[in-house]
Design an enzyme around this catalytic site. Structure first.
Site, PDB file in Angstrom:
ATOM      1  N   LYS A   1       0.824  -1.207   0.000  1.00 18.20           N
ATOM      2  CA  LYS A   1       0.000   0.000   0.000  1.00 18.20           C
ATOM      3  C   LYS A   1       0.860   1.260   0.000  1.00 18.20           C
ATOM      4  CE  LYS A   1      -3.755  -2.448   2.315  1.00 18.20           C
ATOM      5  NZ  LYS A   1      -4.481  -2.736   3.575  1.00 18.20           N
TER       6      LYS A   1
ATOM      7  N   GLN B   1      -4.805  -1.564   9.739  1.00 15.45           N
ATOM      8  CA  GLN B   1      -4.682  -2.850   9.053  1.00 15.45           C
ATOM      9  C   GLN B   1      -5.296  -3.979   9.887  1.00 15.45           C
ATOM     10  OE1 GLN B   1      -3.442  -3.380   5.940  1.00 15.45           O
ATOM     11  NE2 GLN B   1      -4.026  -5.527   6.157  1.00 15.45           N
TER      12      GLN B   1
ATOM     13  N   ASP C   1     -10.766   2.572   4.016  1.00 17.62           N
ATOM     14  CA  ASP C   1     -11.134   1.159   3.928  1.00 17.62           C
ATOM     15  C   ASP C   1     -12.631   0.993   3.665  1.00 17.62           C
ATOM     16  OD1 ASP C   1      -9.014  -0.611   3.981  1.00 17.62           O
ATOM     17  OD2 ASP C   1      -8.808  -0.572   6.161  1.00 17.62           O
TER      18      ASP C   1
END
Length: 337
Positions: A83, A127, A150
């Site tokens: 990422k 995460q 997200d």
């Protein structure tokens, strides 16, 4: 508001238009076209890079992504590295904030609160998975919705389900973009989504079945969702009639050639590390028997190199949306004030 969001509205328009097949790997005539997620992701990242350049050239602050990484899980560290590399590639600044697995839930919530209030942070993600002593749902809901790249905050999930503009979860959005950019028709088609997870299976089903005329256009497909309690034979009864099968259950070889009708499109979201019986080395496999199914399908995504790169690319697009504050209508401000 309507004018600012015009570029987002166009995302749902092209579900029926065929696209240039040069985006796909070559395939024998009798086999499925293997959709290269890597090529599509490079295209999207190029679009994102151009958008960032224009945004910064207009005098705006460079978009910034903050990633909170808890613990030492090797897979999570690998995902986060991918990422941050992608962010650098498109011109987004980023930081990875490391915390030990022993961090308390309260300490993590305090950190998220500080990042929420940091004007330099445009996009924020924690995460997953997190250590067992931490409530993942509480953490996802702690990230302010307009920074929630997200797309896991309950407000973003709710707005997505109501066909309203929202921060879409990156993997489902990646699947949606694969289908659209490949020119796979969805209007009135039968779709099976194998897997009902709240972060992948459910959002994919929402994007595919919702109304294409709404604020956040959907695919107008007829969608069946299967799950762990769906008997294999019953699942086959659904998949054998499906025009599109999206496998997102995390079960290797769940979808085999006898379960697919000729000409179906098969999108494999699953990813599991297994030991190769010949080499004894570990390798990544999906939920689909790739070699068998590609002989019957019209389109198929590989694992790796299919949905995975698209997930990272869509995360970059979400970070740009967050930086431009495109998803902060008055009602959202009121709910999060």
């Amino acid at each position: 508001m309507a004018t600012a969001l015009c570029p987002l509205r166009t995302l749902g328009r092209a579900a029926l238009r065929p696209r240039d097949r040069r985006l796909h790997l070559g395939a024998p005539r009798n086999d499925a076209v293997v959709i290269s997620g890597r090529k599509l992701a490079r295209q999207i990242r190029q679009e994102a890079r151009h958008e960032v350049e224009q945004w910064v050239a207009a005098g705006n602050k460079r978009p910034h992504l903050s990633v909170v990484l808890v613990g030492e899980d090797p897979a999570s560290h690998s995902y986060v590295l991918n990422k941050t590399k992608a962010a650098a590639d498109v011109g987004i600044s980023s930081e990875t904030i490391l915390r030990p697995a022993s961090i308390t839930e309260e300490e993590l919530l305090d950190l998220i609160s500080k990042l929420n209030n940091d004007a330099n942070v445009d996009g924020l993600l924690v995460q997953l998975p997190l250590p067992e002593h931490i409530d993942e749902r509480k953490i996802c809901n702690a990230v302010t919705p307009d920074k929630d790249v997200d797309g896991f905050h309950v407000i973003n999930v709710g707005r997505m389900c109501l066909d309203q503009y929202s921060m879409l979860p990156a993997t489902p959005w990646g699947v949606w973009e694969i289908i659209k950019r490949t020119g796979i028709p969805t209007l009135g088609k039968n779709v099976v989504v194998a897997g009902r997870s709240k972060n992948v299976g459910m959002p994919i089903a929402m994007l595919l079945h919702t109304d294409g005329r709404h604020e956040r256009p959907g695919g107008d497909a007829t969608v069946t969702i299967s799950h762990r309690y769906t008997p294999k034979e019953q699942l086959k009864q659904h998949t054998i009639r499906a025009d599109i099968v999206v496998a997102a259950a995390g079960i290797p070889n769940l979808i085999t050639a006898d379960m697919i009708k000729e000409g179906a499109a098969v999108i494999d979201v699953g990813i599991t590390r297994v030991q190769d019986p010949v080499t004894a080395k570990s390798r990544l496999v999906g939920d689909v028997d790739f070699e068998g199914v590609k002989k019957k399908a019209s389109y198929i995504t590989p694992v790796p190199g299919g949905v995975g790169p698209m997930t990272v690319a869509m995360l970059m697009k979400n970070t740009i949306i967050a930086a431009k504050k495109l998803l902060k209508p008055k009602e959202l401000k009121a709910l999060t004030a």
